[in-house]
Design an enzyme around this catalytic site. Structure first.
Site, PDB file in Angstrom:
ATOM      1  N   ARG A  38       0.081  -9.680  12.997  1.00 27.64           N
ATOM      2  CA  ARG A  38      -0.473  -8.581  12.191  1.00 27.64           C
ATOM      3  C   ARG A  38      -1.412  -9.139  11.120  1.00 27.64           C
ATOM      4  NH1 ARG A  38       4.814  -5.420  10.385  1.00 27.64           N
ATOM      5  NH2 ARG A  38       3.332  -4.170   9.187  1.00 27.64           N
ATOM      6  N   ARG A  79      -9.073   0.516   9.283  1.00 25.75           N
ATOM      7  CA  ARG A  79      -8.624  -0.835   9.611  1.00 25.75           C
ATOM      8  C   ARG A  79      -9.627  -1.577  10.484  1.00 25.75           C
ATOM      9  NH1 ARG A  79      -2.829   0.229   8.696  1.00 25.75           N
ATOM     10  NH2 ARG A  79      -1.678  -1.726   8.624  1.00 25.75           N
ATOM     11  N   ARG A 119      12.027  -1.091  12.114  1.00 27.27           N
ATOM     12  CA  ARG A 119      10.685  -1.129  12.713  1.00 27.27           C
ATOM     13  C   ARG A 119      10.549  -2.347  13.619  1.00 27.27           C
ATOM     14  NH1 ARG A 119       6.162  -0.004   8.115  1.00 27.27           N
ATOM     15  NH2 ARG A 119       4.970  -1.268   9.600  1.00 27.27           N
ATOM     16  N   ARG A 131      12.127  -6.300   4.590  1.00 27.72           N
ATOM     17  CA  ARG A 131      12.143  -4.880   4.940  1.00 27.72           C
ATOM     18  C   ARG A 131      12.727  -4.697   6.340  1.00 27.72           C
ATOM     19  NH1 ARG A 131       6.523  -1.696   5.009  1.00 27.72           N
ATOM     20  NH2 ARG A 131       6.170  -3.078   6.765  1.00 27.72           N
ATOM     21  N   LYS A 138       0.833  -1.212   0.000  1.00 31.78           N
ATOM     22  CA  LYS A 138       0.000   0.000   0.000  1.00 31.78           C
ATOM     23  C   LYS A 138       0.867   1.261   0.000  1.00 31.78           C
ATOM     24  CE  LYS A 138      -2.076  -1.196   3.871  1.00 31.78           C
ATOM     25  NZ  LYS A 138      -1.513  -2.501   4.228  1.00 31.78           N
TER      26      LYS A 138
HETATM   27  P1  B4P Z   1       4.630  -1.515   2.010  1.00 42.65           P
HETATM   28  O1  B4P Z   1       4.245  -0.784   0.785  1.00 42.65           O
HETATM   29  O2  B4P Z   1       5.467  -0.763   3.007  1.00 42.65           O
HETATM   30  O3  B4P Z   1       3.417  -2.143   2.808  1.00 42.65           O
HETATM   31  P2  B4P Z   1       2.166  -1.532   3.539  1.00 42.65           P
HETATM   32  O4  B4P Z   1       1.041  -2.392   3.061  1.00 42.65           O
HETATM   33  O5  B4P Z   1       2.030  -0.059   3.309  1.00 42.65           O
HETATM   34  O6  B4P Z   1       2.544  -1.622   5.074  1.00 42.65           O
HETATM   35  P3  B4P Z   1       2.164  -1.987   6.552  1.00 42.65           P
HETATM   36  O7  B4P Z   1       0.811  -2.595   6.651  1.00 42.65           O
HETATM   37  O8  B4P Z   1       3.337  -2.758   7.033  1.00 42.65           O
HETATM   38  O9  B4P Z   1       2.170  -0.697   7.418  1.00 42.65           O
HETATM   39  P4  B4P Z   1       1.351   0.404   8.134  1.00 42.65           P
HETATM   40  O10 B4P Z   1       2.351   1.441   8.248  1.00 42.65           O
HETATM   41  O11 B4P Z   1       0.056   0.732   7.454  1.00 42.65           O
HETATM   42  O12 B4P Z   1       5.380  -2.811   1.512  1.00 42.65           O
HETATM   43  C1  B4P Z   1       5.944  -3.769   2.374  1.00 42.65           C
HETATM   44  C2  B4P Z   1       7.260  -4.303   1.829  1.00 42.65           C
HETATM   45  O13 B4P Z   1       7.025  -4.988   0.616  1.00 42.65           O
HETATM   46  C3  B4P Z   1       8.287  -3.208   1.504  1.00 42.65           C
HETATM   47  O14 B4P Z   1       9.558  -3.650   1.904  1.00 42.65           O
HETATM   48  C4  B4P Z   1       8.229  -3.074  -0.006  1.00 42.65           C
HETATM   49  O15 B4P Z   1       9.459  -2.674  -0.565  1.00 42.65           O
HETATM   50  C5  B4P Z   1       7.872  -4.485  -0.434  1.00 42.65           C
HETATM   51  N1  B4P Z   1       7.083  -4.489  -1.662  1.00 42.65           N
HETATM   52  C6  B4P Z   1       6.112  -3.599  -2.010  1.00 42.65           C
HETATM   53  N2  B4P Z   1       5.603  -3.933  -3.219  1.00 42.65           N
HETATM   54  C7  B4P Z   1       6.248  -5.092  -3.613  1.00 42.65           C
HETATM   55  C8  B4P Z   1       6.144  -5.933  -4.773  1.00 42.65           C
HETATM   56  N3  B4P Z   1       5.292  -5.665  -5.769  1.00 42.65           N
HETATM   57  N4  B4P Z   1       6.950  -7.039  -4.838  1.00 42.65           N
HETATM   58  C9  B4P Z   1       7.827  -7.299  -3.828  1.00 42.65           C
HETATM   59  N5  B4P Z   1       7.980  -6.529  -2.732  1.00 42.65           N
HETATM   60  C10 B4P Z   1       7.183  -5.433  -2.611  1.00 42.65           C
HETATM   61  O16 B4P Z   1       0.927  -0.163   9.606  1.00 42.65           O
HETATM   62  C11 B4P Z   1       1.829  -0.466  10.651  1.00 42.65           C
HETATM   63  C12 B4P Z   1       1.110  -0.590  12.004  1.00 42.65           C
HETATM   64  O17 B4P Z   1       0.542   0.704  12.390  1.00 42.65           O
HETATM   65  C13 B4P Z   1      -0.096  -1.523  12.087  1.00 42.65           C
HETATM   66  O18 B4P Z   1       0.281  -2.873  12.303  1.00 42.65           O
HETATM   67  C14 B4P Z   1      -0.870  -0.916  13.303  1.00 42.65           C
HETATM   68  O19 B4P Z   1      -0.299  -1.305  14.533  1.00 42.65           O
HETATM   69  C15 B4P Z   1      -0.662   0.573  13.160  1.00 42.65           C
HETATM   70  N6  B4P Z   1      -1.771   1.213  12.410  1.00 42.65           N
HETATM   71  C16 B4P Z   1      -1.644   1.832  11.180  1.00 42.65           C
HETATM   72  N7  B4P Z   1      -2.848   2.308  10.770  1.00 42.65           N
HETATM   73  C17 B4P Z   1      -3.750   1.971  11.743  1.00 42.65           C
HETATM   74  C18 B4P Z   1      -5.160   2.137  11.888  1.00 42.65           C
HETATM   75  N8  B4P Z   1      -5.895   2.739  10.917  1.00 42.65           N
HETATM   76  N9  B4P Z   1      -5.783   1.662  13.007  1.00 42.65           N
HETATM   77  C19 B4P Z   1      -5.076   1.058  13.960  1.00 42.65           C
HETATM   78  N10 B4P Z   1      -3.741   0.833  13.906  1.00 42.65           N
HETATM   79  C20 B4P Z   1      -3.066   1.285  12.793  1.00 42.65           C
END
Ligand code: B4P
Length: 191
Positions: free
Chosen positions: A146, A89, A134, A128, A14
């Protein structure tokens, strides 16, 4: 206004795709995860509270998250649209978001979900974790928690927006550019 929810399990890409989409469409990017990490880095009371939950792979309570999200939207009244990344979420967050947007005569245009299998997610997040620093990225049991929390609390939001015909699932495995092309084709079909 184009208001998109970028949806999917942790590590589904995302944040990666949102960074490219805001450049193409000139939208405001709101990542609740990034907002919490900023608060944690600055040692604020909100950050200290959020860290208690994030470090265990749990969700930060709704009352904290929803208030923070509303402040961020209210601070940016002049935007062309918003990409919500990692929010909502929980169903309570989704309902609060809809009510909040309706008060401004706005609504969600579409929810686009990235479909990625669990094992691919675990590998992505672990790799990552080698550099991200993190606390929720380098322990496999926290990553699996998670994913569990996502399936229990977050996944039902897909059906919630499907009731109004707004949910779209796309394949989230492939190169970053291939997935970006799938996303832009989808966005152009809804706006
Ligand atoms: P990202 O792009 O970083 O993944 P994400 O889905 O955005 O991240 P995430 O769910 O971890 O984090 P968030 O900060 O929202 O990609 C992940 C990895 O994959 C990277 O290394 C990237 O390079 C790689 N990648 C991407 N695309 C790829 C592809 N096509 N092929 C291969 N590799 C690929 O949340 C973190 C925490 O914050 C949650 O667990 C929760 O505790 C809290 N939180 C956030 N929002 C919240 C909410 N609304 N309510 C309650 N808690 C919340």
């Amino acid at each position: 206004m184009l208001n998109l929810i970028l949806f999917g399990p942790p590590g589904s890409g995302k944040g990666t795709q949102a960074a490219k989409l805001i450049e193409k469409y000139g939208l405001l990017h709101i990542s609740t995860g990034d907002l919490f990490r900023y608060e944690i880095e600055n040692g604020t009371p909100l950050g200290l509270k959020a860290e208690e939950f994030m470090s265990k792979g749990e969700l930060v309570p709704d009352e904290i998250t929803i208030g923070m999200l509303k402040n961020k939207v209210n601070d940016n009244p002049e935007v062309n649209g918003i990409i919500f990344d990692g929010f909502p979420r929980t169903l309570a967050q989704a309902e609060a978001l809809d009510r909040f947007l309706a008060e401004k005569c706005l609504s969600i245009t579409a929810l686009i979900a990235l479909d990625v299998p669990d094992e691919e997610i675990v590998q992505r997040i672990l790799s990552r974790g080698e550099t991200s620093g993190r606390s929720d990225d380098n322990d496999e049991s926290i990553i699996r928690n998670r994913i569990f929390v996502y399936n229990e609390e977050t996944a039902p939001i897909y059906n919630y927006y499907a009731e109004s015909g707004k949910s779209i699932m796309i394949e989230g495995v492939g190169s970053v550019d291939v997935i970006f092309n799938r996303l832009t084709a989808t966005i152009e079909s809804v706006c």
